[in-house]
Design an enzyme around this catalytic site. Structure first.
Site, short mmCIF file in Angstrom:
data_model
loop_
_atom_site.label_atom_id
_atom_site.label_comp_id
_atom_site.label_asym_id
_atom_site.label_seq_id
_atom_site.Cartn_x
_atom_site.Cartn_y
_atom_site.Cartn_z
N VAL A 77 0.86 -1.17 0.00
CA VAL A 77 0.00 0.00 0.00
C VAL A 77 0.91 1.23 0.00
O VAL A 77 1.80 1.35 0.84
CB VAL A 77 -0.91 -0.01 1.26
CG1 VAL A 77 -1.77 1.24 1.31
CG2 VAL A 77 -1.75 -1.27 1.30
N CYS A 78 0.70 2.14 -0.94
CA CYS A 78 1.50 3.36 -1.04
C CYS A 78 1.34 4.19 0.22
O CYS A 78 0.22 4.55 0.61
CB CYS A 78 1.08 4.16 -2.26
SG CYS A 78 1.91 5.76 -2.38
N ILE A 79 2.44 4.53 0.86
CA ILE A 79 2.40 5.25 2.12
C ILE A 79 1.77 6.64 1.99
O ILE A 79 0.96 7.03 2.82
CB ILE A 79 3.79 5.32 2.79
CG1 ILE A 79 3.67 5.91 4.20
CG2 ILE A 79 4.77 6.10 1.94
CD1 ILE A 79 4.91 5.75 5.04
N ALA A 82 -1.95 6.27 1.36
CA ALA A 82 -2.60 5.73 2.56
C ALA A 82 -2.75 6.80 3.64
O ALA A 82 -3.82 6.92 4.25
CB ALA A 82 -1.79 4.55 3.09
#
Length: 130
Positions: A77-79, A82
């Site tokens: 999940v892209c930080i 997110a």
């Protein structure tokens, strides 16, 4: 064939997540490899463990978590995406001074470099969503 998958649409608002899931399942069942699934933009909403659809609807988050568990998939999940949408793992929640996390089993948070690496290492990068 080794695939990398990018999912950039959230569950229940667009067909991209369902289509990506079905693609991954079919590819794995067909003997192909999924090197990484990267959730970006609204696609990060697939990773919240607080998704509670009606009983007569599919639970997309649980489908992803089970697929990851059954096939030891790397679901990133892209930080940045997110954080913008309030999705945190335990480490990031603590770093931000929050009292809890909401990432579902099988997902983990990392940076955009993971998408680049996945694309380099795969035979094909398949994109679902805008």
């Amino acid at each position: 064939m080794k695939f990398a998958v990018l999912v950039s649409e959230g569950p229940y608002t667009h067909q991209a997540s369902d289509t990506a899931y079905n693609f991954c399942k079919a590819a794995l069942d067909g003997g192909h490899e999924i090197g990484r699934i990267f959730f970006y933009h609204d696609g990060v909403n697939n990773a919240t463990r607080y998704t509670v659809p009606p009983q007569d609807d599919r639970n997309i988050q649980q489908r992803w978590s089970k697929l990851a568990q059954d096939h030891q998939l790397d679901m990133v999940v892209c930080i940045a995406a997110a954080q913008r949408r309030g999705i945190m793992d335990e480490k990031e929640a603590k770093r931000q001074g929050l009292d809890g996390h909401n990432i579902a089993p099988g997902f983990h948070i990392s940076g955009l470099g993971q998408l680049i690496e996945a694309g380099i290492e795969a035979d094909r990068l398949v994109v679902f969503g805008d």
